[in-house]
Write a protein that holds these residues in place. Sequence first.
Motif, PDB file in Angstrom:
ATOM      1  N   LYS A   8      19.013  26.403  -9.102  1.00  0.00           N
ATOM      2  CA  LYS A   8      18.097  26.837 -10.092  1.00  0.00           C
ATOM      3  C   LYS A   8      18.651  28.155 -10.591  1.00  0.00           C
ATOM      4  O   LYS A   8      18.503  28.451 -11.832  1.00  0.00           O
ATOM      5  N   ARG A   9      19.182  29.122  -9.717  1.00  0.00           N
ATOM      6  CA  ARG A   9      19.667  30.542 -10.358  1.00  0.00           C
ATOM      7  C   ARG A   9      21.027  30.414 -11.240  1.00  0.00           C
ATOM      8  O   ARG A   9      21.140  30.811 -12.071  1.00  0.00           O
ATOM      9  N   LEU A  10      21.806  29.347 -10.881  1.00  0.00           N
ATOM     10  CA  LEU A  10      22.801  29.105 -11.452  1.00  0.00           C
ATOM     11  C   LEU A  10      22.857  27.958 -12.627  1.00  0.00           C
ATOM     12  O   LEU A  10      23.763  27.505 -13.125  1.00  0.00           O
ATOM     13  N   GLU A  11      21.706  27.265 -12.866  1.00  0.00           N
ATOM     14  CA  GLU A  11      21.691  26.122 -13.935  1.00  0.00           C
ATOM     15  C   GLU A  11      22.188  26.446 -15.163  1.00  0.00           C
ATOM     16  O   GLU A  11      22.316  27.496 -15.707  1.00  0.00           O
ATOM     17  N   GLY A  12      23.153  25.435 -15.489  1.00  0.00           N
ATOM     18  CA  GLY A  12      23.702  25.484 -16.925  1.00  0.00           C
ATOM     19  C   GLY A  12      25.062  25.365 -16.493  1.00  0.00           C
ATOM     20  O   GLY A  12      25.523  24.817 -15.566  1.00  0.00           O
ATOM     21  N   LEU A  13      25.880  25.625 -17.523  1.00  0.00           N
ATOM     22  CA  LEU A  13      27.258  25.821 -17.393  1.00  0.00           C
ATOM     23  C   LEU A  13      27.685  27.005 -16.833  1.00  0.00           C
ATOM     24  O   LEU A  13      27.686  27.951 -17.300  1.00  0.00           O
ATOM     25  N   GLN A  14      28.801  26.890 -15.813  1.00  0.00           N
ATOM     26  CA  GLN A  14      29.511  28.031 -14.994  1.00  0.00           C
ATOM     27  C   GLN A  14      30.920  27.705 -14.846  1.00  0.00           C
ATOM     28  O   GLN A  14      31.344  26.678 -14.912  1.00  0.00           O
ATOM     29  N   THR A  15      31.658  28.976 -14.686  1.00  0.00           N
ATOM     30  CA  THR A  15      32.878  29.061 -14.026  1.00  0.00           C
ATOM     31  C   THR A  15      32.698  29.747 -12.701  1.00  0.00           C
ATOM     32  O   THR A  15      31.905  30.238 -12.424  1.00  0.00           O
ATOM     33  N   VAL A  16      33.857  29.477 -11.913  1.00  0.00           N
ATOM     34  CA  VAL A  16      33.900  30.405 -10.735  1.00  0.00           C
ATOM     35  C   VAL A  16      33.644  31.883 -11.051  1.00  0.00           C
ATOM     36  O   VAL A  16      32.889  32.514 -10.228  1.00  0.00           O
ATOM     37  N   ASP A  17      34.239  32.257 -12.086  1.00  0.00           N
ATOM     38  CA  ASP A  17      34.102  33.889 -12.247  1.00  0.00           C
ATOM     39  C   ASP A  17      32.624  34.083 -12.584  1.00  0.00           C
ATOM     40  O   ASP A  17      32.199  35.147 -12.287  1.00  0.00           O
ATOM     41  N   SER A  18      31.955  33.316 -13.450  1.00  0.00           N
ATOM     42  CA  SER A  18      30.585  33.574 -13.974  1.00  0.00           C
ATOM     43  C   SER A  18      29.666  33.253 -12.826  1.00  0.00           C
ATOM     44  O   SER A  18      28.664  34.146 -12.648  1.00  0.00           O
ATOM     45  N   ALA A  20      30.665  34.285  -9.424  1.00  0.00           N
ATOM     46  CA  ALA A  20      30.795  35.464  -8.771  1.00  0.00           C
ATOM     47  C   ALA A  20      30.106  36.594  -9.454  1.00  0.00           C
ATOM     48  O   ALA A  20      29.488  37.415  -8.588  1.00  0.00           O
ATOM     49  N   LYS A  21      30.039  36.556 -10.574  1.00  0.00           N
ATOM     50  CA  LYS A  21      29.403  37.627 -11.279  1.00  0.00           C
ATOM     51  C   LYS A  21      27.928  37.688 -11.177  1.00  0.00           C
ATOM     52  O   LYS A  21      27.322  38.728 -10.815  1.00  0.00           O
ATOM     53  N   THR A  22      27.193  36.586 -11.422  1.00  0.00           N
ATOM     54  CA  THR A  22      25.952  36.578 -11.378  1.00  0.00           C
ATOM     55  C   THR A  22      25.378  36.774 -10.056  1.00  0.00           C
ATOM     56  O   THR A  22      24.327  37.227  -9.944  1.00  0.00           O
ATOM     57  N   LEU A  23      25.873  36.227  -8.994  1.00  0.00           N
ATOM     58  CA  LEU A  23      25.659  36.486  -7.641  1.00  0.00           C
ATOM     59  C   LEU A  23      26.080  37.545  -6.862  1.00  0.00           C
ATOM     60  O   LEU A  23      25.760  37.892  -5.929  1.00  0.00           O
ATOM     61  N   GLU A  24      27.017  38.353  -7.560  1.00  0.00           N
ATOM     62  CA  GLU A  24      27.763  39.457  -6.938  1.00  0.00           C
ATOM     63  C   GLU A  24      28.210  39.529  -5.722  1.00  0.00           C
ATOM     64  O   GLU A  24      28.216  40.199  -4.743  1.00  0.00           O
ATOM     65  N   ILE A  25      29.170  38.355  -5.719  1.00  0.00           N
ATOM     66  CA  ILE A  25      30.109  37.931  -4.628  1.00  0.00           C
ATOM     67  C   ILE A  25      31.439  37.792  -5.314  1.00  0.00           C
ATOM     68  O   ILE A  25      31.871  37.694  -6.265  1.00  0.00           O
ATOM     69  N   ASP A  26      32.373  37.536  -3.982  1.00  0.00           N
ATOM     70  CA  ASP A  26      33.955  37.376  -4.550  1.00  0.00           C
ATOM     71  C   ASP A  26      33.919  35.855  -4.944  1.00  0.00           C
ATOM     72  O   ASP A  26      33.375  35.034  -4.658  1.00  0.00           O
ATOM     73  N   ARG A  28      36.221  33.679  -3.688  1.00  0.00           N
ATOM     74  CA  ARG A  28      36.346  32.727  -2.740  1.00  0.00           C
ATOM     75  C   ARG A  28      34.718  32.188  -2.133  1.00  0.00           C
ATOM     76  O   ARG A  28      34.611  31.105  -1.786  1.00  0.00           O
ATOM     77  N   THR A  29      34.114  33.203  -2.101  1.00  0.00           N
ATOM     78  CA  THR A  29      32.709  32.879  -1.783  1.00  0.00           C
ATOM     79  C   THR A  29      32.023  31.937  -2.699  1.00  0.00           C
ATOM     80  O   THR A  29      31.218  30.822  -2.593  1.00  0.00           O
ATOM     81  N   ALA A  30      32.250  32.158  -4.105  1.00  0.00           N
ATOM     82  CA  ALA A  30      31.650  31.357  -5.043  1.00  0.00           C
ATOM     83  C   ALA A  30      32.135  29.972  -5.038  1.00  0.00           C
ATOM     84  O   ALA A  30      31.582  29.270  -5.390  1.00  0.00           O
ATOM     85  N   ILE A  31      33.576  29.843  -4.894  1.00  0.00           N
ATOM     86  CA  ILE A  31      34.156  28.527  -4.657  1.00  0.00           C
ATOM     87  C   ILE A  31      33.535  27.733  -3.445  1.00  0.00           C
ATOM     88  O   ILE A  31      33.321  26.402  -3.638  1.00  0.00           O
ATOM     89  N   ASN A  32      33.325  28.296  -2.406  1.00  0.00           N
ATOM     90  CA  ASN A  32      32.612  27.685  -1.463  1.00  0.00           C
ATOM     91  C   ASN A  32      31.107  27.327  -1.611  1.00  0.00           C
ATOM     92  O   ASN A  32      30.695  26.124  -1.400  1.00  0.00           O
ATOM     93  N   TYR A  33      30.270  27.999  -2.556  1.00  0.00           N
ATOM     94  CA  TYR A  33      29.036  27.614  -2.824  1.00  0.00           C
ATOM     95  C   TYR A  33      29.359  26.458  -3.941  1.00  0.00           C
ATOM     96  O   TYR A  33      28.436  25.545  -3.830  1.00  0.00           O
TER      97      TYR A  33
END
Length: 208
Positions: A8-18, A20-26, A28-33
């Motif tokens: 729900k928080r990430l709904e829409g079009l995203q990239t790994v970088d976006s 990471a920025k939205t969730l304030e994570i690195d 690698r963690t974004a890729i895992n999500y």
Amino acid sequence: MELIQLAKRLEGLQTVDSIAKTLEIDRRTAINYVWKLRKDGYVGTIYGKRKIRMYRISPIRLIKTGYPGLYEFLNQNSRIKIYAPYTNRIYDHKPTAEEMIVKAVKTGDLRTILSALALFNKIKDWPVLSQRAKEEHIGRKIGALYDTARSIMRVKRMDKRARKALLKSHVKDKFIVKGAKTNDLKDIEKVWKVYLPFNKADLEAYKI
């Protein structure tokens, strides 16, 4: 965070970088999500310009039924990835390369048609391709695109009868892409009497 809340928080079009920025994570963690979301059916992958991988995220599971539509089919079978302006599925039959080449040409979109050149190496029934092209009045366009593909990659040899039929076919409009002409493939244009939209620089994408 539960996956559905994350979706729900990430709904829409995203990239790994976006992400990471939205969730304030690195990253690698974004890729895992992304991996976890995809595993549970909340993510679909598409490709944007410059082959950027993008993720369509939805809190509603993206359960796929049927077969890939044009853009998904191209992204599965061509090294030239494209951004899908819409998503569709085919439910009444399994799509073929013959069918999808014709559909791609009918879009009149340069990158879609460029991506479709790879499908000439997957043709199994040249008479079927010839007949479909004839019905849509794009026979000579198909022939010219085949010769273009042949100039840059190894493709299956076209059936002689199919080639003859394509050469004799009528086209309503000589432009494959409206207003686009090539400076580098005049010999192919001369044979098929249609205007190719690609220059050599466009075709270099297949050599990368």
